[in-house]
Design a protein around this motif. Sequence first.
Motif, short mmCIF file in Angstrom:
data_model
loop_
_atom_site.label_atom_id
_atom_site.label_comp_id
_atom_site.label_asym_id
_atom_site.label_seq_id
_atom_site.Cartn_x
_atom_site.Cartn_y
_atom_site.Cartn_z
N ASN A 133 138.55 51.94 61.04
CA ASN A 133 137.44 52.20 61.96
C ASN A 133 137.17 53.68 62.22
N ILE A 134 137.83 54.58 61.49
CA ILE A 134 137.42 55.98 61.53
C ILE A 134 136.40 56.16 60.42
N LEU A 135 135.18 56.47 60.83
CA LEU A 135 134.07 56.58 59.88
C LEU A 135 134.02 57.97 59.24
N ASN A 136 134.27 59.01 60.04
CA ASN A 136 134.12 60.36 59.55
C ASN A 136 134.98 61.29 60.41
N SER A 137 135.38 62.42 59.84
CA SER A 137 136.12 63.41 60.63
C SER A 137 135.83 64.81 60.08
N GLU A 138 136.01 65.78 60.96
CA GLU A 138 135.89 67.19 60.57
C GLU A 138 137.01 67.94 61.28
N THR A 139 137.77 68.71 60.52
CA THR A 139 138.94 69.37 61.08
C THR A 139 138.84 70.88 60.93
N SER A 140 139.21 71.58 62.00
CA SER A 140 139.25 73.04 61.97
C SER A 140 140.65 73.49 62.36
N ILE A 141 141.29 74.28 61.50
CA ILE A 141 142.60 74.84 61.82
C ILE A 141 142.39 75.98 62.80
N LEU A 142 143.24 76.03 63.81
CA LEU A 142 143.19 77.11 64.80
C LEU A 142 144.00 78.28 64.26
N LEU A 143 143.35 79.40 64.02
CA LEU A 143 144.00 80.54 63.41
C LEU A 143 144.73 81.42 64.41
N SER A 144 144.09 81.76 65.52
CA SER A 144 144.74 82.57 66.54
C SER A 144 144.03 82.32 67.87
N SER A 145 144.74 82.61 68.93
CA SER A 145 144.17 82.50 70.27
C SER A 145 143.69 83.89 70.67
N VAL A 146 142.52 83.97 71.23
CA VAL A 146 141.95 85.28 71.60
C VAL A 146 141.66 85.34 73.10
#
Length: 146
Positions: A133-146
């Motif tokens: 039931n997961i139709l789609n996903s988009e993932t962003s890696i967190l590079l650094s905290s600012v």
Amino acid sequence: MAENPHYVYDALDRELIGLLRRDGRASLAKLANILGVSRGTVQNRLDRLTEVGALLGFTVRVREDYGHDMVRAIMMVEVVGKTTSDVIKKLRGMPEVHHIHSTNGAWDLVVEIQASNLPEFDRVLREVRMIDNILNSETSILLSSV
């Protein structure tokens, strides 16, 4: 686990859950002392909360700076129809999933993921994508905290 959507949580249930969120390793005696009830009452409540699906398990909270080399990411998830609750249950069972947020807009859920390295992160992504039931996903890696 037999989830009961009609179970009504009382003040003691809510307070117990709150204590466990702060310290999932607290002893029955400590919880009973804080709540002002018997150990048996705490055990019965824990059993009931587990049976109805309110408590899915107990976990450890780790300092934010622990494991600073870990791979952290935000995953946006689109769910099929009215199956969000089922997807959330499966996501909660994954130790790498740290937070799940419902949202509005094009995506149904925002999932915070933390893995020890890239191969582990890749494995987690594959596992999430295999959830029914997961139709789609988009993932962003967190590079650094600012």
